[in-house]
Design a protein around this motif. Structure first.
Motif, PDB file in Angstrom:
ATOM      1  N   ALA A   1     -38.443  12.012  -7.349  1.00  0.00           N
ATOM      2  CA  ALA A   1     -39.292  10.907  -7.778  1.00  0.00           C
ATOM      3  C   ALA A   1     -40.196  10.459  -6.630  1.00  0.00           C
ATOM      4  CB  ALA A   1     -38.428   9.742  -8.245  1.00  0.00           C
ATOM      5  N   GLU A   2     -41.351   9.929  -6.969  1.00  0.00           N
ATOM      6  CA  GLU A   2     -42.368   9.635  -5.974  1.00  0.00           C
ATOM      7  C   GLU A   2     -42.186   8.290  -5.277  1.00  0.00           C
ATOM      8  OE1 GLU A   2     -44.100  13.194  -6.432  1.00  0.00           O
ATOM      9  OE2 GLU A   2     -45.086  11.687  -5.192  1.00  0.00           O
ATOM     10  N   THR A   3     -41.288   7.486  -5.802  1.00  0.00           N
ATOM     11  CA  THR A   3     -41.206   6.127  -5.261  1.00  0.00           C
ATOM     12  C   THR A   3     -39.862   5.871  -4.595  1.00  0.00           C
ATOM     13  OG1 THR A   3     -40.379   5.367  -7.375  1.00  0.00           O
ATOM     14  CG2 THR A   3     -42.737   5.142  -7.003  1.00  0.00           C
ATOM     15  N   GLY A   4     -39.824   4.774  -3.900  1.00  0.00           N
ATOM     16  CA  GLY A   4     -38.537   4.310  -3.364  1.00  0.00           C
ATOM     17  C   GLY A   4     -38.254   4.840  -1.981  1.00  0.00           C
ATOM     18  N   GLU A   5     -37.564   4.073  -1.228  1.00  0.00           N
ATOM     19  CA  GLU A   5     -37.121   4.447   0.112  1.00  0.00           C
ATOM     20  C   GLU A   5     -36.005   5.467  -0.038  1.00  0.00           C
ATOM     21  OE1 GLU A   5     -37.484   3.913   4.243  1.00  0.00           O
ATOM     22  OE2 GLU A   5     -38.759   3.361   2.560  1.00  0.00           O
ATOM     23  N   LYS A   6     -36.156   6.607   0.602  1.00  0.00           N
ATOM     24  CA  LYS A   6     -35.123   7.628   0.442  1.00  0.00           C
ATOM     25  C   LYS A   6     -34.031   7.410   1.476  1.00  0.00           C
ATOM     26  CE  LYS A   6     -38.324  10.610  -1.748  1.00  0.00           C
ATOM     27  NZ  LYS A   6     -38.374  11.820  -2.486  1.00  0.00           N
ATOM     28  N   LYS A   7     -32.840   7.696   1.060  1.00  0.00           N
ATOM     29  CA  LYS A   7     -31.713   7.463   1.951  1.00  0.00           C
ATOM     30  C   LYS A   7     -31.561   8.623   2.910  1.00  0.00           C
ATOM     31  CE  LYS A   7     -29.117   4.093  -0.574  1.00  0.00           C
ATOM     32  NZ  LYS A   7     -29.567   4.130  -1.972  1.00  0.00           N
ATOM     33  N   LYS A   8     -30.945   8.303   4.028  1.00  0.00           N
ATOM     34  CA  LYS A   8     -30.719   9.323   5.055  1.00  0.00           C
ATOM     35  C   LYS A   8     -30.046  10.554   4.470  1.00  0.00           C
ATOM     36  CE  LYS A   8     -30.482   7.285   9.586  1.00  0.00           C
ATOM     37  NZ  LYS A   8     -29.673   7.221  10.795  1.00  0.00           N
ATOM     38  N   GLY A   9     -30.486  11.719   4.893  1.00  0.00           N
ATOM     39  CA  GLY A   9     -29.808  12.953   4.529  1.00  0.00           C
ATOM     40  C   GLY A   9     -30.090  13.436   3.126  1.00  0.00           C
ATOM     41  N   TRP A  10     -31.082  12.842   2.488  1.00  0.00           N
ATOM     42  CA  TRP A  10     -31.314  13.193   1.086  1.00  0.00           C
ATOM     43  C   TRP A  10     -31.676  14.659   0.918  1.00  0.00           C
ATOM     44  CZ3 TRP A  10     -36.045  14.979  -0.601  1.00  0.00           C
ATOM     45  CH2 TRP A  10     -37.127  14.770   0.267  1.00  0.00           C
ATOM     46  N   PHE A  11     -32.409  15.206   1.865  1.00  0.00           N
ATOM     47  CA  PHE A  11     -32.818  16.593   1.712  1.00  0.00           C
ATOM     48  C   PHE A  11     -31.613  17.536   1.857  1.00  0.00           C
ATOM     49  CE2 PHE A  11     -34.454  20.681   3.203  1.00  0.00           C
ATOM     50  CZ  PHE A  11     -35.387  20.948   2.207  1.00  0.00           C
ATOM     51  N   ARG A  12     -30.761  17.181   2.850  1.00  0.00           N
ATOM     52  CA  ARG A  12     -29.566  18.006   3.042  1.00  0.00           C
ATOM     53  C   ARG A  12     -28.698  18.003   1.777  1.00  0.00           C
ATOM     54  NH1 ARG A  12     -25.512  19.173   7.177  1.00  0.00           N
ATOM     55  NH2 ARG A  12     -26.786  18.299   8.812  1.00  0.00           N
ATOM     56  N   ARG A  13     -28.554  16.803   1.211  1.00  0.00           N
ATOM     57  CA  ARG A  13     -27.725  16.706   0.012  1.00  0.00           C
ATOM     58  C   ARG A  13     -28.340  17.501  -1.133  1.00  0.00           C
ATOM     59  NH1 ARG A  13     -27.980  11.387   1.705  1.00  0.00           N
ATOM     60  NH2 ARG A  13     -29.324  10.790  -0.009  1.00  0.00           N
ATOM     61  N   MET A  14     -29.670  17.425  -1.184  1.00  0.00           N
ATOM     62  CA  MET A  14     -30.360  18.090  -2.278  1.00  0.00           C
ATOM     63  C   MET A  14     -30.199  19.607  -2.178  1.00  0.00           C
ATOM     64  SD  MET A  14     -34.259  17.345  -3.331  1.00  0.00           S
ATOM     65  CE  MET A  14     -35.016  18.655  -2.418  1.00  0.00           C
ATOM     66  N   VAL A  15     -30.402  20.137  -0.977  1.00  0.00           N
ATOM     67  CA  VAL A  15     -30.339  21.593  -0.861  1.00  0.00           C
ATOM     68  C   VAL A  15     -28.899  22.101  -0.880  1.00  0.00           C
ATOM     69  CG1 VAL A  15     -32.544  21.859   0.292  1.00  0.00           C
ATOM     70  CG2 VAL A  15     -30.488  21.523   1.672  1.00  0.00           C
ATOM     71  N   SER A  16     -27.947  21.239  -0.491  1.00  0.00           N
ATOM     72  CA  SER A  16     -26.570  21.737  -0.498  1.00  0.00           C
ATOM     73  C   SER A  16     -25.870  21.479  -1.823  1.00  0.00           C
ATOM     74  CB  SER A  16     -25.772  21.146   0.677  1.00  0.00           C
ATOM     75  OG  SER A  16     -26.300  19.915   1.065  1.00  0.00           O
ATOM     76  N   SER A  17     -26.495  20.740  -2.738  1.00  0.00           N
ATOM     77  CA  SER A  17     -25.805  20.450  -4.002  1.00  0.00           C
ATOM     78  C   SER A  17     -26.034  21.566  -5.020  1.00  0.00           C
ATOM     79  CB  SER A  17     -26.288  19.132  -4.593  1.00  0.00           C
ATOM     80  OG  SER A  17     -27.682  19.215  -4.820  1.00  0.00           O
TER      81      SER A  17
END
Lengths: 176, 787, 161
Positions: free
Chosen positions: A160-176
């Motif tokens: 999603a284009e909005t909102g403050e992203k939480k730390k580590g979001w990319f890591r979680r995304m690629v590892s999920s």
């Protein structure tokens, strides 16, 4: 102006590389970025709102990834037109070194401004560019690090284009 | 003691009343019913190709009347250059077209690309944001020496190179000078730059174009030092409007300093657009725009060599200068580094052999033209710096070295084509040493030393050629105009007088000082005399105000016209008094028959001229109005000795100007108060150049000093109180008032005096520093001390 | 558009302004009080200094809407009631403290504010106080002298007479 720095990111080099090519990572990392579209191959279109000294402007421009040498190095360049405010251009040469599962990210940044930004803001452009670069790589680092065990946030995971992203979001995304 | 209000009296300025009460009428104060506002869209790159301009979105925005681009100006001429320099091979300079709006390429940051005209300025600005201009950036040409290398990128594709001209003066002396330098006992060499400056009159430029379709008449209100010159250049070369259909008005103008001499694209634009849109069009420059569109000044890089015999007698002088023209040739640009610079290289000295080489170069920067002093500060700076350096190298006191070489016999023909009519350089030097307490300097320096500071004293002696200029001479030198001046003296029936002058006051106080002259000549109160200027519909063709010429040339025209008035009035008086014309004397506003008590008042004579019932109609016409054009026989040559005392803080390199003394010879003085004010202002600009002012570009041609936050204008706390003196007087021999001109002197003599003072302080402190380029900022001084 | 009302030089005035309208524009364009000059766009030059509720303000740094309800004084309101020059204005003429006149309104307004705060300023104090007002013509010599003279100090000893 030119400046060089490096930082150690607690993520493997492949993951850091992937993140550098990710539109959402870039959008989240570019300070003041309002919109980002496109792809690493085609280049990205971006809208960035920034204040340089006394001049606040909306910059419309392009972000391109060049000199790609996976997973070791690439160049991120951006240029934006700010109408009456003039223009800003910048680039970062990024080099990734593997360090026992962590990644050392080296960057050489240069920035140029033109028109009114140069006329009124040239005194502070060095500090501004450093701040922008620091903020970019801090945001970038935060996208990769952080508590991996936390459940991925649905809103973030679907890009999603909005909102403050939480730390580590990319890591979680690629590892999920 | 001069009589109150007459020549020599420090009469208070009448124009002050309106300025002090907010009643001045400047161009931006002019608003014409129905006017539209122009907003210029300017290049933000130094050099580039314009691929496309899409104005469709902007033209649809609220209030927008039209978006203009180069294609609207296809039938229109370029902004002309008023001076053609011939190079040392006999060829004409390279002269590029200077379009009103950029055609195909942009050549400096600030080059106008398009203009949005709308009902309000805000609407025009908003619409400008919607313009889509696609430009491919090209490599900018910035460094003058690189610009002349083979294969360098060209600013103008249709020229053979970036070289405007390679000028040699006096070309026949070239070899003799080389020989003299080769064989000399000692040669002092100095390489220096004369820093680029921005004139920065406090009033930004404004243009209001108006068009009256009922009689096909154009009116342009503009911030100009010379409205007739604008009418001539814009009418004849750009828009093709004959003079009788074009009126140019320059009302109160808030300072000029050279930057408001030139014809600018914005003036042509507003005049053109007013007719195209059938409504008045107004443009007011912002300060940001002024920095990138007003012509800049100076920007020379020079090597100078001075050859001497063992006694310090100057034998030969050779200079080699690169002069930046910027991207286009501004109105008088080619003449500044040549005829206003090379001809001054003799200074006050008897140097028998001089050769000046100047290469004028195109770069992707704002055009460079005259700025207060114009060529003469550049000449004086290099000469007075090299003389100072020579004095140190020869172990001769700088005052003594100058005195050994002073010209003492006049008229004096220099080896650089000018003839000084008069002067007394020892007198001004004596005056300077006295007023600056030169004798007490060592004690003051010792005191500074105790406080850990380095004190220095620097001298410069200058000559200038002003009162510009004999038309036949400048015609031979390439001027495309004459440089006479005009005046019409209109005496009204009641005896009051309107003087219409082609000169223009933008701070110089003509309304007061010119009236003093006429008052003195006729003997009526100055309050009965009005000085009218700044309107081509009112004054005869004149050339305006620059080059310290107003009183010397414009004042002379006024004197000649007033003499004609007096001669005619005497004829009328003779008739009224039934006496011979030769017996009539004019004194204190009355005509008297010599040796009798028969007299007739000024007002009776003027009334008779307009009510000619008892009048010699068979001999003379009724009315009392005369016009004169005055073309000077020579330049005038003011000179002076300037001294600056500084203290340098060795810890920080900070320079403090403790005192500045100017001892000038301006010839006769009409209003000493105004003269002092002119010198003060010139000193502030010269000290500004030497200390803090600098126009800087980055390596991409971006203007870095483009606001008052970045370009250091001298402020009240940057300057000391000045000591100025003009008691040394050698009147000009060839104009009727014996005046020389005082407007530029301060800016000419002060930079070398200041730099010499700083070098003196550093040398006294044991630092082997022989030169620092201006401005002498703390970091430069500190770096020089610690290198 | 917002309606603003203020007292300018003792007279109540009102007008409709955009949010972005500067006080300097309102004075010059709406009220046609063109004595307040605009010499820059970065609030450096001081040609536009006016008094708002007794304090000197650069009219280009204040929005017209911010001056709603305020007491504004401009150069047009500085002369004596009979139209003669005030002490400060007269001192500027007497000591040739102006040439082109463009910075003059701001200089006079700043001088008035200085003398209100500090009735007998030293030369250094005058120069420091003028830091926000740029003059390109006079070199400040005669402006400093005029302001000191307006404060009743004897300036005959100051150089260059």
């Amino acid at each position: 102006m030119e400046l060089s720095d490096s930082r150690t990111i607690d993520a493997p080099r492949e993951m850091v590389w992937q993140a550098l090519l990710d539109k959402d990572v870039l959008k989240n990392a570019v300070p003041g970025c309002q919109e980002m579209s496109g792809s690493p191959e085609e280049g990205f279109e971006a809208v960035v709102v920034q204040k340089v000294g006394p001049v606040k402007a909306t910059f419309k421009g392009a972000v391109t990834l060049e000199d790609m040498n996976e997973p070791e190095s690439l160049t991120i360049s951006g240029s934006g037109k700010g109408g009456a405010a003039g223009f800003a251009k910048g680039g970062a040469k990024v080099r990734l070194e593997d360090d026992n599962g962590q990644t050392v990210l080296h960057y050489d940044v240069e920035a140029k401004v033109g028109g009114k930004l140069a006329q009124l803001g040239s005194r502070i452009i060095d500090g501004f560019a450093k701040k922008m670069a620091d903020q970019f790589f801090t945001n970038f680092q935060e996208a990769l690090e952080g508590p991996a065990e936390q459940e991925p946030d649905a809103e973030v995971a679907d890009g999603a284009e909005t909102g403050e992203k939480k730390k580590g979001w990319f890591r979680r995304m690629v590892s999920s | 003691m001069p009589k109150d209000g007459g020549i020599g009296s420090p009469t208070l300025r009448r124009e002050d009343i309106r300025f002090l009460t907010g009643n001045g009428k400047y161009t931006d104060d002019i608003n014409i019913h129905g006017q539209a506002y122009a907003y210029f869209v300017r290049s933000d790159v130094a050099h580039g190709t314009i691929n496309s301009i899409d104005a469709s979105a902007a033209e649809g925005m609220p209030g927008v009347a039209k978006v203009f681009t180069a294609k609207d100006f296809e039938g229109v001429g370029g902004v002309p250059c008023g001076w053609q320099v011939t190079d040392r091979f006999g060829e004409a300079m390279q002269e590029p077209k200077h379009p009103v709006l950029a055609e195909g390429k942009v050549r400096h940051v600030g080059d106008p690309i398009a203009v949005v005209v709308a009902d309000t300025l805000e609407q025009a600005r908003d619409a400008a944001e919607a313009l889509d201009i696609d430009i491919t950036e090209l490599e900018p040409v910035l460094n003058m020496k690189d610009a002349l290398k083979d294969g360098a990128t060209k600013v103008h594709d249709d020229l053979t190179s970036n070289l405007c001209y390679d000028w040699g003066f006096v070309e026949e002396n070239r070899e003799a000078v080389d020989e003299a330098i080769k064989g000399a006992h000692h040669v002092t060499t100095l390489e220096l730059t004369n820093n680029r400056l921005v004139a920065n009159p406090m009033e930004p430029r404004v243009a209001v174009g108006d068009y009256d379709s009922s009689n096909d008449e154009h009116t342009l209100y503009t911030t100009s030092q010379n409205p007739h010159v604008i009418r001539l250049l814009m009418g004849a070369f750009v828009l093709g409007i004959p003079e009788h259909k074009l009126r140019v008005v320059a009302p109160d103008v808030g300072g000029g300093f050279g930057a408001k001499i030139y014809h600018y694209a914005e003036e042509a634009f507003c005049t053109f657009a007013a007719k195209a849109l059938k409504r008045p069009v107004k443009w007011t420059s912002s300060r940001s725009e002024a920095f990138m569109s007003d012509a800049h000044g100076r920007d020379h890089v020079t090597k100078i060599e001075l050859a001497m015999d063992k006694d310090g007698k100057f034998l030969a002088l050779r200079t080699d200068t690169h002069a930046n023209m910027g991207a286009y040739l501004s109105t008088f640009a080619p003449s500044i580094p040549t005829w206003l610079h090379g001809t001054l290289m003799a200074g006050n000295y008897t140097t028998p052999l001089i050769y000046v080489n100047v290469k004028a170069v195109f770069t992707n920067t704002v055009p460079v033209d005259a700025y207060r002093g114009a060529g003469r500060p550049e000449a004086t700076f290099q000469l007075e710096r090299v003389v100072d350096k020579a004095a140190r190298e020869m172990g001769i006191d700088p005052v003594e070295l100058r005195r050994r070489n002073f010209i003492t016999e006049f008229p004096y023909a220099t080896p650089v084509a000018v003839e000084y009519d008069t002067g007394d350089y020892h007198a001004t030097m004596d005056k300077l040493l006295e007023l600056s307490d030169h004798a007490g300097f060592d004690a003051r320096a010792a005191e500074s030393k105790k406080n850990g500071k380095l004190r220095g004293f620097g001298i410069a002696h200058y000559i200038e050629a002003c009162g510009i200029a004999p038309s036949n001479l400048v015609g031979q030198l390439g001027a495309r105009a004459g440089l006479y001046e005009s005046a019409t003296v209109r005496v009204n029936a009641t005896g009051s007088i309107s003087v219409m002058t082609g000169s223009h006051s933008h701070g110089q106080g003509h309304e007061t000082s010119f009236a003093q002259v006429v008052s003195e000549m006729i003997g009526i109160d100055a309050s009965q005399i009005d000085i009218v200027h700044g309107d081509t519909a009112k004054s005869p063709m004149g050339m305006g105000t620059y080059g310290s010429r107003s009183l010397a040339v414009g004042g002379s025209a006024m004197v000649r016209a007033t003499e004609k008035i007096i001669n005619k009035a005497k004829k009328i008086a003779a008739h009224l008094l039934e006496a011979a014309e030769g017996d009539i004397e004019l004194k204190d506003g009355a005509f008297t028959v010599a040796g009798t008590d028969k007299s007739v008042a000024w007002g009776d004579v003027t009334l008779a001229a307009y009510v000619p019932h008892n009048y010699p109609l068979e001999d003379i016409e009724p009315g009392l109005e005369e016009t004169a054009f005055y073309d000077p026989a020579n330049f005038t040559y003011p000179s002076g000795a300037y001294g600056c005392e500084v203290e340098v803080d060795p810890e920080t390199g900070k320079v403090t100007v403790l005192g500045f003394t100017a001892a000038d010879d301006f010839g006769n003085i009409v209003n000493p108060m105004i003269v002092e004010g002119q010198v003060h202002g010139g000193l502030a600009q010269g000290i500004g150049q030497a200390m803090i002012e600098n126009c800087a570009y980055d390596d991409q041609g971006q203007l870095l000093s483009g606001s008052y936050m970045d370009y250091a204008m001298p402020r009240a706390d940057d300057l000391p109180m000045f000591t100025v003196d003009h008691s040394s007087v050698t009147p000009c021999t060839h104009n009727p008032l014996g005046v020389k001109g005082c407007g530029e002197a301060g800016a000419i003599g002060s930079p070398p005096a200041l730099v010499n003072a700083v070098i003196d302080a550093l040398q006294r402190g044991g630092h082997d520093v022989t030169h620092i380029d201006m401005p002498l900022s703390s970091d430069r001084v500190w770096a020089a001390m610690n290198s | 558009m917002t309606n603003v009302t203020m007292t300018v030089n003792g007279k109540s005035v009102s007008g409709n302004v955009e949010g972005r309208t500067l006080l300097s524009s309102f004075l010059r364009d709406d009220l046609r009080l063109t004595g307040t000059h605009v010499g820059c766009d970065t609030s450096q030059c001081g040609a536009c200094v006016v008094h708002v509720d007794g304090l000197s303000v650069k009219a280009c740094t204040m929005l017209a809407a911010e001056a709603d309800g305020a007491e504004v004084k401009t150069i047009e309101g500085m002369a004596n009631a009979d139209g003669s020059l005030s002490v400060i204005q007269q001192a500027f003429q007497d000591h040739h403290g102006l040439q082109c006149g463009f910075c003059t309104p701001g200089m006079v307004m700043t001088a008035a504010a200085l003398l209100k705060e500090n009735p007998k300023p030293s030369e250094t104090e005058v120069r420091d106080y003028l830091e926000g007002n740029i003059c390109r013509c006079t070199g400040y010599h005669n402006i400093v002298k005029a302001i000191m003279a307006a404060s009743g100090q004897d300036v005959s000893a100051i150089a260059a007479e």
